[in-house]
Design a protein around this motif. Structure first.
Motif, PDB file in Angstrom:
ATOM      1  N   GLN A 102     -24.028 -22.187  47.945  1.00  0.00           N
ATOM      2  CA  GLN A 102     -23.578 -23.173  46.945  1.00  0.00           C
ATOM      3  C   GLN A 102     -23.768 -24.645  47.703  1.00  0.00           C
ATOM      4  OE1 GLN A 102     -21.910 -20.929  48.291  1.00  0.00           O
ATOM      5  NE2 GLN A 102     -19.684 -21.180  48.116  1.00  0.00           N
ATOM      6  N   ARG A 149     -20.729  -9.721  47.616  1.00  0.00           N
ATOM      7  CA  ARG A 149     -19.975  -8.811  47.286  1.00  0.00           C
ATOM      8  C   ARG A 149     -20.367  -8.214  45.939  1.00  0.00           C
ATOM      9  NH1 ARG A 149     -13.710 -10.298  47.834  1.00  0.00           N
ATOM     10  NH2 ARG A 149     -14.567 -11.526  49.264  1.00  0.00           N
ATOM     11  N   PHE A 150     -20.800  -9.159  44.999  1.00  0.00           N
ATOM     12  CA  PHE A 150     -21.230  -8.382  43.687  1.00  0.00           C
ATOM     13  C   PHE A 150     -22.875  -8.411  43.577  1.00  0.00           C
ATOM     14  CE2 PHE A 150     -16.949 -10.362  43.318  1.00  0.00           C
ATOM     15  CZ  PHE A 150     -16.196  -9.252  43.156  1.00  0.00           C
ATOM     16  N   LEU A 208     -13.211 -15.351  48.763  1.00  0.00           N
ATOM     17  CA  LEU A 208     -14.598 -15.882  47.848  1.00  0.00           C
ATOM     18  C   LEU A 208     -14.725 -17.259  48.058  1.00  0.00           C
ATOM     19  CD1 LEU A 208     -13.454 -14.251  44.618  1.00  0.00           C
ATOM     20  CD2 LEU A 208     -15.420 -13.477  46.099  1.00  0.00           C
ATOM     21  N   GLY A 209     -15.955 -17.718  48.616  1.00  0.00           N
ATOM     22  CA  GLY A 209     -16.292 -19.237  48.714  1.00  0.00           C
ATOM     23  C   GLY A 209     -16.438 -19.772  47.453  1.00  0.00           C
ATOM     24  N   GLN A 210     -15.503 -20.967  47.256  1.00  0.00           N
ATOM     25  CA  GLN A 210     -15.815 -21.597  45.786  1.00  0.00           C
ATOM     26  C   GLN A 210     -17.069 -22.042  45.624  1.00  0.00           C
ATOM     27  OE1 GLN A 210     -12.680 -24.547  45.071  1.00  0.00           O
ATOM     28  NE2 GLN A 210     -11.794 -23.082  43.562  1.00  0.00           N
ATOM     29  N   TRP A 211     -17.617 -21.761  44.294  1.00  0.00           N
ATOM     30  CA  TRP A 211     -18.908 -21.901  43.871  1.00  0.00           C
ATOM     31  C   TRP A 211     -20.076 -21.070  44.196  1.00  0.00           C
ATOM     32  CZ3 TRP A 211     -17.020 -25.127  40.474  1.00  0.00           C
ATOM     33  CH2 TRP A 211     -16.031 -26.053  40.833  1.00  0.00           C
ATOM     34  N   SER A 212     -19.718 -20.106  44.961  1.00  0.00           N
ATOM     35  CA  SER A 212     -20.700 -18.826  45.547  1.00  0.00           C
ATOM     36  C   SER A 212     -20.905 -18.012  44.298  1.00  0.00           C
ATOM     37  CB  SER A 212     -20.234 -18.261  46.733  1.00  0.00           C
ATOM     38  OG  SER A 212     -19.126 -17.403  46.186  1.00  0.00           O
ATOM     39  N   ALA A 213     -22.132 -17.464  44.337  1.00  0.00           N
ATOM     40  CA  ALA A 213     -22.425 -16.456  43.340  1.00  0.00           C
ATOM     41  C   ALA A 213     -21.119 -15.563  43.408  1.00  0.00           C
ATOM     42  CB  ALA A 213     -23.694 -15.823  43.730  1.00  0.00           C
ATOM     43  N   ASP A 214     -20.800 -14.825  44.236  1.00  0.00           N
ATOM     44  CA  ASP A 214     -19.855 -13.915  44.372  1.00  0.00           C
ATOM     45  C   ASP A 214     -18.580 -14.496  43.683  1.00  0.00           C
ATOM     46  OD1 ASP A 214     -20.857 -11.772  45.632  1.00  0.00           O
ATOM     47  OD2 ASP A 214     -20.390 -12.403  47.503  1.00  0.00           O
TER      48      ASP A 214
END
Lengths: 328, 431
Positions: A267, A161-162, B256-262
């Protein structure tokens, strides 16, 4: 290459000369000891490597096979002998086949462009450049960067997304790519990381081989009026054959064992919620270290080994045929 | 001649790089020394293995001063995962573990399968030191105590007061707590109002909500008898449908997946308004949302209380100085010491005595609008009533469930039904 032989090479003898009849080549050692020394010592010199290989390479290899036919917990160790059960359960699991497809897909997406790009870069570096060492070291830089750092940088580029790439796509009015959700897109992203890391390394190996090509061949071709592209295709590429085979085989082995990049692509490091980019090594890691099932993990390792051998042989045959046709 | 030299240089460089590359991997798995006897008579060295930040640095020096003849060596792993892998390797090899090994609450169940590898730490001295549910989680059926509790992660709700104001909702933390008081439905209903008003998602991720929800279920995936009930337990399926309906159909989740860059980047914008918030999450929010004003924390949690995370100190049986190690672990986890660790690194105490202390009651957090966080989280800890039964397969089943939710909420590659089928297949494989 043979070691210097001062004695003239015996002319093609009509009768098969028994080995023992050959005169002692060295001045010092004569007789039985000398012959023994001559015959055995080369093996002794290379023995340390093979001893080391037996301990750190062959033993684990065989032992993995032993573990694979047992019920084996990571902490509790060896359990019952189960025969082929681990193999059956792995081969009947959808996860294994998905991981296999992912691995091959990422391997193809990385190895093919990588070798071609390395060849092109090496060709460019082979020209007379100012500050040649600077450029040569430059292409090696990505290889020196720690994989974790590479993954950090690329995870910012490929964020869904970003991320930077999607932001760029957005400014030119294109749809953002779902780098993590979409299976093929994730493979492309991971292959990009792999290529970033290994292209320069392979380019240097190819460059080293290119520099060993006698320059007069090029000069002769130039006098005959061959263009630089023609010289590259008709002289450089065929003469690189042994090195090409080496590069292709090492990149095959590396490509099929790919671990760091997919592991650090998100992650969690498990290859995506739907296993979109779970490779065979990630699958092996999950079985062994998350589920503590060393038996099945070893079965995957054995299968991966066989796969690499098969693909390696196919690779070897194909690249040999191609190269020998070109040199004709 | 010139070109040969150049070629050799190139080869040397390539070889050197290879060697460098070879050095890069591995070699960090060693769990540490097994505390060999020191030089003087009776002098011993104890090793303590932790991960992330436990806040033990000054405490270990203090212990050395109080106990002449004891040297304490601190082995810090960078991540919890590395620490887990190192400990598992040491247990498997029966050597290499530190004298005191920290373990995370999430791995407690898997290490409970190997009680012989650990020392029973139960004693009268430490009885009643911790919150009941903290101790229950590491107490085996036969009464063996596997570890001493260090910190906990009682959950509250963190929220963006500025976004609440945009939606015309109360912004004061007491009023917000009142507004959200109730079960998960209440939380979703308020969220629906917020989304209708602003168009901004209500929370960050459905997976994070799942953690909160499943930790309120007594027997989520397995029975104490060892049966896997994840697929037959109606509660699991209901919660699954509920969280996904709210997240995806009603659009409450930012996906948003937690801990992802996003996810980390999203803190810098106006991407969501609330987060389920264990005590340690405040540091994470503060780090990701640097420069963003408006975060606050409300003393409330949907459906009562909830705990996410926290650690224990264990003593592996393979050590040479088991008794001394037990003494050190007991000292480190005493309320007085845990308060100091909390002051150093913000690890929220699990000890009853520490929770009642004045230091804790007075502590506040400037980033969260000076919220009295010590007091709020102490109350949230008291509100935790359910200790879910987590069997040996909990970690794997919950991971499969988290994947199932991610497929629908983040990746959008599946609908709830097809994703559930994949979850079911993964669970069947574990049976």
């Amino acid at each position: 290459m043979t070691v210097t032989t001062p004695t003239p090479a015996p002319a093609p003898a009509p009768a098969p000369a028994p080995v023992a009849d050959r005169p002692g080549r060295r001045g010092g050692g004569t007789g039985r000891w000398g012959r023994w020394d001559h015959r055995v010592s080369p093996y002794l010199y290379i023995a340390p490597f093979f001893l080391l290989f037996f301990v750190t390479g062959l033993f684990p290899l065989v032992y993995t096979g032993w573990v694979a036919v047992h019920d084996w917990d990571q902490i509790m160790g060896q359990g019952e002998f189960v025969g082929a059960e681990n193999f059956v359960s792995v081969l009947t699991s959808d996860d294994f086949w998905r991981a296999l497809v992912n691995t091959v897909s990422i391997f193809v997406l990385s190895s093919v462009p990588q070798v071609l790009a390395a060849l092109a870069i090496a060709g460019l570096l082979d020209h007379h450049l100012r500050a040649a060492t600077f450029w040569r070291m430059g292409v090696l830089l990505p290889y020196v960067v720690a994989p974790v750092a590479v993954a950090l940088i690329f995870s910012n580029l490929f964020a869904d997304r970003f991320g930077l790439i999607n932001a760029l796509l957005d400014t030119v009015g294109m749809e953002p790519v779902r780098w993590h959700s979409d299976r093929l897109a994730s493979h492309v992203a991971i292959a990009t990381m792999v290529n970033f890391r290994w292209t320069g390394y392979n380019a240097l190996i190819l460059l080293a081989a290119m520099q060993a090509i006698p320059r007069d061949l090029y000069e002769a071709a130039a006098i005959d009026g061959a263009s630089s592209l023609r010289r590259f295709v008709s002289i450089t590429v065929p003469l690189l054959r042994p090195t090409m085979i080496f590069v292709i085989i090492t990149s095959t082995i590396g490509g099929l064992q790919i671990f760091d990049e997919p592991k650090m692509y998100d992650q969690f490091g498990r290859g995506g919620a739907d296993g979109q980019w779970q490779t065979l090594t990630l699958y092996l890691y999950e079985l062994g270290w998350t589920r503590a099932d060393f038996g099945r993990a070893s079965a995957v390792a054995v299968l991966l080994f066989l796969l690499i051998v098969v693909i390696g042989v196919v690779n070897f045959v194909i690249s040999r045929r191609i190269a020998s046709e070109e040199s004709r | 001649m010139h070109s040969t030299r150049r070629r050799m240089l190139l080869a040397t460089t390539a070889a050197a790089t290879l060697a460098l590359g070879a050095c890069g991997g591995g070699s960090d798995e060693n769990g540490g020394g097994d505390g060999e006897a020191g030089d003087g008579g009776g002098d011993i060295t104890l090793s303590v293995a932790t991960f992330n930040e436990f806040g033990y640095e000054d405490l270990l020096t203090e212990y050395e001063e109080q106990n002449p003849g004891v040297t304490v060596e601190h082995i810090k792993a960078d991540t919890a995962d590395n620490a887990r892998a190192a400990l598992r390797n040491s247990l498997g090899a029966d050597s290499g573990a530190a004298d005191v090994e920290a373990i995370e609450v999430d791995w407690v169940t898997e290490f409970q399968q190997y009680p012989d590898k650990f020392v029973d730490l139960s004693s009268e001295e430490v009885e009643g030191r911790w919150l009941d549910w903290k101790t229950e989680a590491v107490t085996l059926e036969d009464g063996m105590l596997l570890g001493y509790g260090t910190d906990i992660g009682p959950e509250a709700v963190c929220y963006r007061a500025d976004l609440f104001e945009q939606a015309g909702m109360p912004t004061d933390r007491e009023e917000v707590a009142e507004l959200l008081e109730g079960d998960w439905d209440t939380y979703f209903e308020v969220g629906q109002q917020f989304v209708d008003e602003t168009g901004i998602p209500w929370y960050d991720s459905a997976g994070a909500l799942w953690q909160g929800m499943i930790n309120q279920v007594e027997q989520p995936y397995e029975t104490p008898e060892g049966e896997i009930i994840a697929l037959d337990n109606p509660e699991v399926r209901e919660l699954y449908d509920q969280v996904l309906a709210a997240s995806v159909d009603d659009g409450l989740s930012a996906g948003l997946g937690q801990w992802s860059a996003d996810w980390a980047s999203a803190f810098q914008g106006e991407e969501f308004a609330t987060m389920l918030c264990p005590a340690w999450m405040m540091g994470v929010i503060e780090g990701n949302a640097e420069g963003v004003e408006g975060w606050d924390v409300a003393n409330v949690f949907p459906g009562g209380g909830g705990n996410w995370g926290g650690s224990y100190l264990t003593v592996p049986a393979q050590g040479d100085h088991v008794e001394e190690a037990t003494k050190l672990a007991a000292w480190l986890t005493a309320p007085e010491q845990q308060i100091k660790a909390f002051e150093a690194k913000g690890t929220f105490p699990s000890q009853q005595g520490a929770l009642d202390s004045d230091t804790l009651a007075e502590s506040s957090n400037a980033f969260f609008n000076d919220a009295p966080t010590g007091q709020i989280f102490a109350e949230r800890a008291e509100a935790v009533t359910v200790t879910p039964f987590k069997g040996p397969r909990y970690f794997e089943i919950n991971t499969a469930m988290a994947d199932a939710i991610t497929r629908v909420d983040v990746d959008k590659t599946d609908d709830p039904d097809s994703s559930w089928d994949k979850f079911a297949a993964a669970v069947e494989e574990l049976r």
